[in-house]
Motif scaffolding. Structure first.
Motif, PDB file in Angstrom:
ATOM      1  N   LEU A   1      16.624   0.714   0.425  1.00 11.51           N
ATOM      2  CA  LEU A   1      16.320   2.031  -0.123  1.00 11.51           C
ATOM      3  C   LEU A   1      15.151   1.953  -1.102  1.00 11.51           C
ATOM      4  O   LEU A   1      14.314   2.859  -1.160  1.00 11.51           O
ATOM      5  CB  LEU A   1      17.547   2.628  -0.807  1.00 11.51           C
ATOM      6  N   SER A   2      15.059   0.852  -1.849  1.00 11.92           N
ATOM      7  CA  SER A   2      13.919   0.702  -2.760  1.00 11.92           C
ATOM      8  C   SER A   2      12.610   0.591  -1.984  1.00 11.92           C
ATOM      9  O   SER A   2      11.551   0.986  -2.472  1.00 11.92           O
ATOM     10  CB  SER A   2      14.108  -0.529  -3.657  1.00 11.92           C
ATOM     11  N   MET A   3      12.661   0.076  -0.758  1.00 20.14           N
ATOM     12  CA  MET A   3      11.467  -0.023   0.078  1.00 20.14           C
ATOM     13  C   MET A   3      10.997   1.354   0.543  1.00 20.14           C
ATOM     14  O   MET A   3       9.812   1.571   0.791  1.00 20.14           O
ATOM     15  CB  MET A   3      11.763  -0.915   1.291  1.00 20.14           C
TER      16      MET A   3
ATOM     17  N   SER B   1       4.413   1.644   4.338  1.00 17.73           N
ATOM     18  CA  SER B   1       4.618   2.269   3.033  1.00 17.73           C
ATOM     19  C   SER B   1       5.232   3.653   3.222  1.00 17.73           C
ATOM     20  O   SER B   1       5.123   4.259   4.293  1.00 17.73           O
ATOM     21  CB  SER B   1       3.284   2.394   2.295  1.00 17.73           C
ATOM     22  N   ILE B   2       5.862   4.163   2.181  1.00 14.12           N
ATOM     23  CA  ILE B   2       6.468   5.486   2.261  1.00 14.12           C
ATOM     24  C   ILE B   2       5.403   6.553   2.506  1.00 14.12           C
ATOM     25  O   ILE B   2       5.664   7.564   3.167  1.00 14.12           O
ATOM     26  CB  ILE B   2       7.283   5.802   0.980  1.00 14.12           C
ATOM     27  N   GLN B   3       4.174   6.317   2.026  1.00 18.27           N
ATOM     28  CA  GLN B   3       3.099   7.284   2.273  1.00 18.27           C
ATOM     29  C   GLN B   3       2.775   7.370   3.764  1.00 18.27           C
ATOM     30  O   GLN B   3       2.634   8.464   4.323  1.00 18.27           O
ATOM     31  CB  GLN B   3       1.826   6.899   1.501  1.00 18.27           C
TER      32      GLN B   3
ATOM     33  N   VAL C   1       6.054  -4.436   2.404  1.00 20.47           N
ATOM     34  CA  VAL C   1       6.077  -2.983   2.196  1.00 20.47           C
ATOM     35  C   VAL C   1       5.678  -2.639   0.763  1.00 20.47           C
ATOM     36  O   VAL C   1       4.950  -1.663   0.527  1.00 20.47           O
ATOM     37  CB  VAL C   1       7.475  -2.417   2.537  1.00 20.47           C
ATOM     38  N   PHE C   2       6.135  -3.437  -0.191  1.00 23.16           N
ATOM     39  CA  PHE C   2       5.753  -3.205  -1.587  1.00 23.16           C
ATOM     40  C   PHE C   2       4.234  -3.279  -1.740  1.00 23.16           C
ATOM     41  O   PHE C   2       3.612  -2.411  -2.364  1.00 23.16           O
ATOM     42  CB  PHE C   2       6.426  -4.224  -2.501  1.00 23.16           C
ATOM     43  N   ASN C   3       3.626  -4.307  -1.177  1.00 24.94           N
ATOM     44  CA  ASN C   3       2.173  -4.461  -1.282  1.00 24.94           C
ATOM     45  C   ASN C   3       1.441  -3.322  -0.584  1.00 24.94           C
ATOM     46  O   ASN C   3       0.422  -2.826  -1.082  1.00 24.94           O
ATOM     47  CB  ASN C   3       1.745  -5.806  -0.695  1.00 24.94           C
TER      48      ASN C   3
END
Length: 370
Positions: free
Chosen positions: A131-133, A213-215, A360-362
Protein backbone atom coordinates in the motif's frame (compact mmCIF):
# COMPACT_ATOMS: atom_id res chain seq x y z
CA UNK A 1 24.71 40.22 58.14
CA UNK A 2 22.66 43.24 57.11
CA UNK A 3 19.11 43.02 55.78
CA UNK A 4 20.25 44.20 52.33
CA UNK A 5 22.80 41.40 52.11
CA UNK A 6 20.15 38.86 53.11
CA UNK A 7 17.76 40.08 50.41
CA UNK A 8 20.63 40.12 47.94
CA UNK A 9 21.41 36.47 48.79
CA UNK A 10 17.77 35.47 48.35
CA UNK A 11 17.62 37.32 45.05
CA UNK A 12 20.78 35.61 43.81
CA UNK A 13 19.41 32.18 44.78
CA UNK A 14 16.07 32.97 43.15
CA UNK A 15 17.77 34.10 39.95
CA UNK A 16 19.90 30.96 39.91
CA UNK A 17 16.84 28.72 40.33
CA UNK A 18 14.97 30.74 37.72
CA UNK A 19 17.89 30.34 35.35
CA UNK A 20 17.83 26.59 35.82
CA UNK A 21 14.08 26.49 35.16
CA UNK A 22 14.42 28.61 32.02
CA UNK A 23 17.32 26.47 30.79
CA UNK A 24 15.38 23.27 31.36
CA UNK A 25 12.35 24.80 29.64
CA UNK A 26 14.40 25.90 26.64
CA UNK A 27 16.06 22.50 26.45
CA UNK A 28 12.67 20.80 26.58
CA UNK A 29 11.35 23.12 23.89
CA UNK A 30 14.40 22.34 21.76
CA UNK A 31 13.80 18.58 21.97
CA UNK A 32 10.10 19.01 21.21
CA UNK A 33 10.96 21.21 18.25
CA UNK A 34 13.53 18.73 16.93
CA UNK A 35 10.99 15.91 17.30
CA UNK A 36 8.39 17.95 15.45
CA UNK A 37 10.84 18.72 12.64
CA UNK A 38 11.77 15.04 12.32
CA UNK A 39 8.10 14.07 12.06
CA UNK A 40 7.45 16.76 9.47
CA UNK A 41 10.49 15.77 7.46
CA UNK A 42 9.19 12.21 7.48
CA UNK A 43 5.88 13.45 6.13
CA UNK A 44 7.16 15.80 3.44
CA UNK A 45 10.57 14.46 2.44
CA UNK A 46 10.46 10.92 1.04
CA UNK A 47 12.43 8.40 3.06
CA UNK A 48 13.63 5.56 0.86
CA UNK A 49 12.81 1.98 1.88
CA UNK A 50 15.43 0.20 3.94
CA UNK A 51 16.79 -2.39 1.53
CA UNK A 52 20.22 -3.97 1.90
CA UNK A 53 19.99 -5.95 -1.34
CA UNK A 54 21.91 -4.75 -4.39
CA UNK A 55 18.87 -5.08 -6.62
CA UNK A 56 20.33 -3.57 -9.79
CA UNK A 57 23.19 -6.09 -9.73
CA UNK A 58 21.05 -9.24 -9.74
CA UNK A 59 21.22 -10.82 -13.19
CA UNK A 60 22.52 -7.64 -14.85
CA UNK A 61 24.43 -9.66 -17.44
CA UNK A 62 27.80 -9.35 -15.76
CA UNK A 63 29.66 -12.30 -14.31
CA UNK A 64 29.40 -10.82 -10.83
CA UNK A 65 25.69 -10.17 -11.30
CA UNK A 66 25.03 -13.76 -12.32
CA UNK A 67 27.00 -15.00 -9.32
CA UNK A 68 25.00 -12.79 -6.94
CA UNK A 69 21.73 -13.96 -8.47
CA UNK A 70 22.64 -17.64 -8.26
CA UNK A 71 23.73 -17.26 -4.64
CA UNK A 72 20.48 -15.50 -3.80
CA UNK A 73 18.28 -18.10 -5.52
CA UNK A 74 19.83 -20.85 -3.41
CA UNK A 75 18.62 -19.10 -0.26
CA UNK A 76 15.83 -16.65 -1.07
CA UNK A 77 14.68 -14.10 1.50
CA UNK A 78 11.17 -15.07 2.59
CA UNK A 79 8.75 -14.53 5.45
CA UNK A 80 7.29 -17.34 7.51
CA UNK A 81 3.98 -15.63 8.20
CA UNK A 82 4.75 -15.00 11.89
CA UNK A 83 4.29 -11.26 12.37
CA UNK A 84 3.20 -11.18 16.01
CA UNK A 85 6.28 -9.12 16.96
CA UNK A 86 5.62 -6.44 14.34
CA UNK A 87 4.85 -3.19 16.17
CA UNK A 88 1.47 -1.76 15.18
CA UNK A 89 0.15 -0.62 18.56
CA UNK A 90 0.44 3.07 17.72
CA UNK A 91 0.10 5.05 14.52
CA UNK A 92 3.66 6.27 15.00
CA UNK A 93 4.88 2.66 14.80
CA UNK A 94 3.39 2.51 11.30
CA UNK A 95 4.47 5.94 10.11
CA UNK A 96 8.08 5.59 11.20
CA UNK A 97 8.26 2.25 9.36
CA UNK A 98 6.65 3.35 6.08
CA UNK A 99 6.38 6.54 4.08
CA UNK A 100 2.71 7.57 4.04
CA UNK A 101 2.77 11.31 3.20
CA UNK A 102 -0.14 13.50 4.26
CA UNK A 103 0.77 15.99 1.56
CA UNK A 104 2.42 15.85 -1.86
CA UNK A 105 3.38 18.79 -4.09
CA UNK A 106 1.03 19.51 -6.99
CA UNK A 107 3.74 18.62 -9.48
CA UNK A 108 3.69 15.04 -8.18
CA UNK A 109 -0.07 14.62 -7.99
CA UNK A 110 -2.29 13.87 -10.98
CA UNK A 111 -5.88 15.11 -10.44
CA UNK A 112 -7.81 11.90 -11.05
CA UNK A 113 -9.35 10.21 -8.00
CA UNK A 114 -9.08 6.44 -7.75
CA UNK A 115 -10.41 3.98 -5.18
CA UNK A 116 -8.05 1.02 -4.75
CA UNK A 117 -9.58 -2.12 -3.23
CA UNK A 118 -7.81 -5.29 -2.13
CA UNK A 119 -9.41 -8.16 -0.18
CA UNK A 120 -6.76 -9.21 2.34
CA UNK A 121 -6.16 -12.52 4.08
CA UNK A 122 -2.66 -12.66 5.57
CA UNK A 123 0.86 -11.18 5.69
CA UNK A 124 0.16 -7.80 7.28
CA UNK A 125 3.64 -6.42 6.61
CA UNK A 126 3.22 -7.18 2.90
CA UNK A 127 -0.16 -5.41 2.87
CA UNK A 128 1.38 -2.35 4.52
CA UNK A 129 4.39 -2.39 2.21
CA UNK A 130 2.44 -2.71 -1.04
CA UNK A 131 0.00 0.00 0.00
CA UNK A 132 2.91 2.36 0.66
CA UNK A 133 4.06 1.68 -2.92
CA UNK A 134 0.64 2.81 -4.21
CA UNK A 135 0.02 5.52 -1.66
CA UNK A 136 -1.09 9.06 -2.38
CA UNK A 137 -3.13 11.31 -0.06
CA UNK A 138 -5.51 12.15 -2.92
CA UNK A 139 -6.72 8.55 -3.31
CA UNK A 140 -8.64 6.23 -1.01
CA UNK A 141 -7.81 2.62 -0.25
CA UNK A 142 -10.09 -0.11 1.05
CA UNK A 143 -8.99 -3.33 2.74
CA UNK A 144 -11.94 -5.66 3.34
CA UNK A 145 -10.89 -8.65 5.43
CA UNK A 146 -11.28 -12.24 4.26
CA UNK A 147 -12.98 -14.78 6.52
CA UNK A 148 -9.77 -16.85 6.37
CA UNK A 149 -7.80 -14.13 8.18
CA UNK A 150 -6.74 -14.86 11.76
CA UNK A 151 -7.47 -12.57 14.72
CA UNK A 152 -3.96 -11.13 14.91
CA UNK A 153 -4.02 -10.11 11.26
CA UNK A 154 -7.52 -8.65 11.56
CA UNK A 155 -6.52 -6.59 14.59
CA UNK A 156 -3.51 -5.14 12.75
CA UNK A 157 -5.53 -4.28 9.64
CA UNK A 158 -8.30 -2.59 11.63
CA UNK A 159 -5.75 -0.58 13.61
CA UNK A 160 -4.09 0.40 10.34
CA UNK A 161 -7.43 1.68 9.05
CA UNK A 162 -7.88 3.79 12.19
CA UNK A 163 -4.43 5.34 11.76
CA UNK A 164 -4.73 6.27 8.09
CA UNK A 165 -7.22 8.95 7.08
CA UNK A 166 -7.71 7.56 3.58
CA UNK A 167 -7.71 3.83 4.35
CA UNK A 168 -11.08 2.15 4.88
CA UNK A 169 -11.60 -1.22 6.55
CA UNK A 170 -15.28 -2.28 6.32
CA UNK A 171 -16.86 -4.00 9.29
CA UNK A 172 -17.37 -7.74 9.10
CA UNK A 173 -15.52 -10.28 6.98
CA UNK A 174 -16.05 -11.60 3.46
CA UNK A 175 -15.55 -15.04 1.95
CA UNK A 176 -12.82 -14.58 -0.64
CA UNK A 177 -13.64 -17.92 -2.26
CA UNK A 178 -17.18 -16.76 -3.08
CA UNK A 179 -17.31 -14.23 -5.96
CA UNK A 180 -20.68 -12.89 -4.83
CA UNK A 181 -19.25 -12.05 -1.40
CA UNK A 182 -16.15 -10.55 -2.98
CA UNK A 183 -18.30 -8.13 -4.97
CA UNK A 184 -20.28 -7.45 -1.78
CA UNK A 185 -16.98 -6.47 -0.14
CA UNK A 186 -16.38 -3.95 -2.93
CA UNK A 187 -19.87 -2.57 -2.38
CA UNK A 188 -19.16 -2.24 1.35
CA UNK A 189 -16.07 -0.18 0.50
CA UNK A 190 -18.12 2.28 -1.54
CA UNK A 191 -20.89 2.43 1.05
CA UNK A 192 -18.27 3.34 3.66
CA UNK A 193 -17.20 6.38 1.60
CA UNK A 194 -20.41 7.71 -0.01
CA UNK A 195 -19.03 11.22 -0.53
CA UNK A 196 -15.72 10.26 -2.14
CA UNK A 197 -15.87 11.25 -5.82
CA UNK A 198 -13.74 8.47 -7.26
CA UNK A 199 -13.57 8.13 -11.04
CA UNK A 200 -12.38 4.52 -11.23
CA UNK A 201 -12.31 1.67 -8.76
CA UNK A 202 -9.27 -0.59 -9.08
CA UNK A 203 -9.81 -4.11 -7.75
CA UNK A 204 -6.53 -5.87 -7.02
CA UNK A 205 -5.74 -9.46 -6.12
CA UNK A 206 -3.86 -10.04 -2.89
CA UNK A 207 -0.51 -10.70 -4.59
CA UNK A 208 -0.68 -7.93 -7.19
CA UNK A 209 1.86 -5.18 -6.59
CA UNK A 210 2.57 -1.99 -8.58
CA UNK A 211 5.42 -1.78 -11.06
CA UNK A 212 5.07 1.90 -11.90
CA UNK A 213 4.80 5.10 -9.89
CA UNK A 214 1.37 6.15 -8.66
CA UNK A 215 1.51 9.06 -11.12
CA UNK A 216 1.99 6.74 -14.11
CA UNK A 217 -0.68 4.34 -12.84
CA UNK A 218 -3.09 7.23 -12.32
CA UNK A 219 -2.53 8.67 -15.80
CA UNK A 220 -3.04 5.27 -17.41
CA UNK A 221 -6.29 4.75 -15.51
CA UNK A 222 -7.51 8.21 -16.53
CA UNK A 223 -7.06 7.26 -20.19
CA UNK A 224 -9.85 4.72 -19.79
CA UNK A 225 -12.22 7.67 -19.58
CA UNK A 226 -15.69 6.26 -18.94
CA UNK A 227 -14.74 2.76 -20.03
CA UNK A 228 -14.35 -0.22 -17.72
CA UNK A 229 -11.62 -2.82 -18.09
CA UNK A 230 -12.19 -6.29 -16.69
CA UNK A 231 -8.87 -8.08 -16.96
CA UNK A 232 -7.95 -7.69 -20.63
CA UNK A 233 -11.51 -6.95 -21.80
CA UNK A 234 -12.69 -3.37 -22.22
CA UNK A 235 -16.35 -2.55 -21.58
CA UNK A 236 -16.89 0.60 -23.61
CA UNK A 237 -18.86 3.67 -22.65
CA UNK A 238 -21.33 2.85 -25.44
CA UNK A 239 -21.89 -0.63 -24.03
CA UNK A 240 -22.42 0.84 -20.57
CA UNK A 241 -24.91 3.46 -21.76
CA UNK A 242 -26.96 0.89 -23.70
CA UNK A 243 -26.67 -1.93 -21.20
CA UNK A 244 -30.13 -3.20 -20.31
CA UNK A 245 -29.54 -6.96 -19.94
CA UNK A 246 -31.21 -7.77 -23.28
CA UNK A 247 -29.61 -6.02 -26.26
CA UNK A 248 -26.82 -7.57 -28.27
CA UNK A 249 -23.43 -5.90 -28.16
CA UNK A 250 -22.35 -4.62 -31.57
CA UNK A 251 -18.97 -6.35 -31.10
CA UNK A 252 -20.43 -9.71 -30.14
CA UNK A 253 -23.16 -12.16 -31.10
CA UNK A 254 -23.84 -12.63 -27.40
CA UNK A 255 -26.47 -10.64 -25.56
CA UNK A 256 -25.04 -7.95 -23.32
CA UNK A 257 -25.97 -10.04 -20.30
CA UNK A 258 -24.20 -13.13 -21.61
CA UNK A 259 -21.19 -11.14 -22.75
CA UNK A 260 -20.75 -9.54 -19.33
CA UNK A 261 -21.30 -12.88 -17.59
CA UNK A 262 -18.64 -14.56 -19.69
CA UNK A 263 -16.20 -11.70 -19.16
CA UNK A 264 -16.69 -11.81 -15.38
CA UNK A 265 -16.35 -15.59 -15.30
CA UNK A 266 -13.06 -15.42 -17.18
CA UNK A 267 -11.73 -12.69 -14.91
CA UNK A 268 -12.72 -14.55 -11.76
CA UNK A 269 -11.12 -17.83 -12.76
CA UNK A 270 -8.03 -16.54 -14.57
CA UNK A 271 -7.34 -13.34 -12.59
CA UNK A 272 -4.89 -12.20 -15.23
CA UNK A 273 -5.08 -8.47 -14.60
CA UNK A 274 -6.79 -5.98 -12.26
CA UNK A 275 -10.41 -4.91 -12.63
CA UNK A 276 -10.84 -1.20 -13.47
CA UNK A 277 -14.49 -0.31 -12.80
CA UNK A 278 -15.62 3.13 -13.98
CA UNK A 279 -17.99 5.13 -11.82
CA UNK A 280 -20.60 5.44 -14.59
CA UNK A 281 -20.89 1.63 -14.69
CA UNK A 282 -20.76 1.01 -10.95
CA UNK A 283 -24.49 1.05 -10.13
CA UNK A 284 -25.52 -0.91 -13.23
CA UNK A 285 -22.78 -3.42 -12.55
CA UNK A 286 -23.83 -4.14 -8.98
CA UNK A 287 -27.50 -4.37 -9.95
CA UNK A 288 -26.41 -6.89 -12.57
CA UNK A 289 -24.41 -8.90 -10.02
CA UNK A 290 -27.34 -8.92 -7.61
CA UNK A 291 -30.02 -9.86 -10.15
CA UNK A 292 -28.22 -11.90 -12.78
CA UNK A 293 -25.26 -13.66 -11.15
CA UNK A 294 -25.07 -16.45 -8.60
CA UNK A 295 -22.13 -18.44 -7.30
CA UNK A 296 -23.29 -21.30 -9.51
CA UNK A 297 -22.79 -19.09 -12.58
CA UNK A 298 -19.13 -18.81 -11.66
CA UNK A 299 -18.71 -22.43 -10.58
CA UNK A 300 -20.28 -23.76 -13.79
CA UNK A 301 -17.90 -21.85 -16.05
CA UNK A 302 -15.78 -24.22 -18.10
CA UNK A 303 -12.26 -22.93 -17.63
CA UNK A 304 -9.33 -24.59 -19.33
CA UNK A 305 -6.75 -25.54 -16.71
CA UNK A 306 -3.43 -24.14 -17.82
CA UNK A 307 -0.65 -26.58 -18.45
CA UNK A 308 2.42 -25.20 -16.71
CA UNK A 309 4.71 -28.06 -17.77
CA UNK A 310 6.32 -26.04 -20.56
CA UNK A 311 5.73 -22.67 -18.94
CA UNK A 312 8.14 -19.78 -19.45
CA UNK A 313 7.71 -18.87 -15.78
CA UNK A 314 11.34 -18.62 -14.66
CA UNK A 315 10.49 -18.85 -10.97
CA UNK A 316 8.35 -21.98 -11.50
CA UNK A 317 6.03 -20.63 -8.81
CA UNK A 318 2.30 -20.20 -9.51
CA UNK A 319 -0.75 -18.87 -7.71
CA UNK A 320 -4.07 -20.71 -7.36
CA UNK A 321 -5.10 -19.57 -10.86
CA UNK A 322 -1.79 -20.83 -12.30
CA UNK A 323 -0.49 -17.31 -12.89
CA UNK A 324 3.26 -16.96 -12.60
CA UNK A 325 4.53 -15.56 -9.29
CA UNK A 326 7.67 -13.59 -10.07
CA UNK A 327 10.96 -13.84 -8.21
CA UNK A 328 14.41 -12.31 -8.35
CA UNK A 329 15.25 -14.23 -11.55
CA UNK A 330 12.62 -12.04 -13.26
CA UNK A 331 13.90 -8.73 -11.93
CA UNK A 332 15.97 -7.49 -14.88
CA UNK A 333 13.18 -8.37 -17.29
CA UNK A 334 10.27 -6.98 -15.29
CA UNK A 335 11.83 -3.56 -14.70
CA UNK A 336 11.65 -3.01 -18.47
CA UNK A 337 7.95 -3.87 -18.59
CA UNK A 338 5.22 -1.30 -19.25
CA UNK A 339 2.71 -3.26 -17.19
CA UNK A 340 1.19 -1.37 -14.27
CA UNK A 341 1.10 -4.34 -11.88
CA UNK A 342 2.75 -7.71 -11.44
CA UNK A 343 2.51 -10.64 -9.03
CA UNK A 344 4.76 -11.38 -6.08
CA UNK A 345 4.52 -13.44 -2.91
CA UNK A 346 6.64 -12.59 0.15
CA UNK A 347 6.39 -16.20 1.29
CA UNK A 348 8.16 -17.19 -1.91
CA UNK A 349 10.55 -14.26 -2.47
CA UNK A 350 10.46 -11.28 -0.12
CA UNK A 351 13.71 -9.95 -1.60
CA UNK A 352 12.00 -9.49 -4.96
CA UNK A 353 9.17 -7.57 -3.26
CA UNK A 354 11.74 -5.32 -1.55
CA UNK A 355 13.50 -4.67 -4.85
CA UNK A 356 10.24 -3.75 -6.59
CA UNK A 357 9.44 -1.48 -3.64
CA UNK A 358 12.77 0.29 -4.12
CA UNK A 359 12.17 0.52 -7.88
CA UNK A 360 8.69 2.03 -7.47
CA UNK A 361 9.92 4.45 -4.80
CA UNK A 362 12.66 5.73 -7.11
CA UNK A 363 10.22 6.04 -10.01
CA UNK A 364 7.83 7.97 -7.79
CA UNK A 365 10.13 10.34 -5.93
CA UNK A 366 13.70 10.39 -7.27
CA UNK A 367 13.18 13.18 -9.79
CA UNK A 368 11.58 15.38 -7.13
CA UNK A 369 14.19 15.01 -4.39
CA UNK A 370 17.42 15.32 -6.38
Amino acid sequence: MSLDETYRGYLKTFCKIGGYIVSIGLLGFFFVFVGYVIIQLHQFIPLSPNNELKCSRFGDGSEDGERLLNEYLINRTTINGNETKLKTKTCWDIRKRRYFPIFLPNRIEFPYHVYFIRLVTKDYNFVEQTLSMLFSPQHFYCLPIDTRANENFEEKIRNFGLCMLNVVVPSGKFDGTNPIEVFAAHRACVDAMPNYKWRHMVILQEHEIPLQSIQVINKNISRLGQNTRIGSNVITRGFIENFNHHETDHNSTLSMTDYLKETLQQWWHLKLKPFFLSRNFYEKFHVFIKKEMTRKDFDDQQVVVRDTTNSTCLSEEFDEAQNCILGMENYQEIIKSNELFTRANPRFDLGFVDCIHELVFNRTFSRWIQ
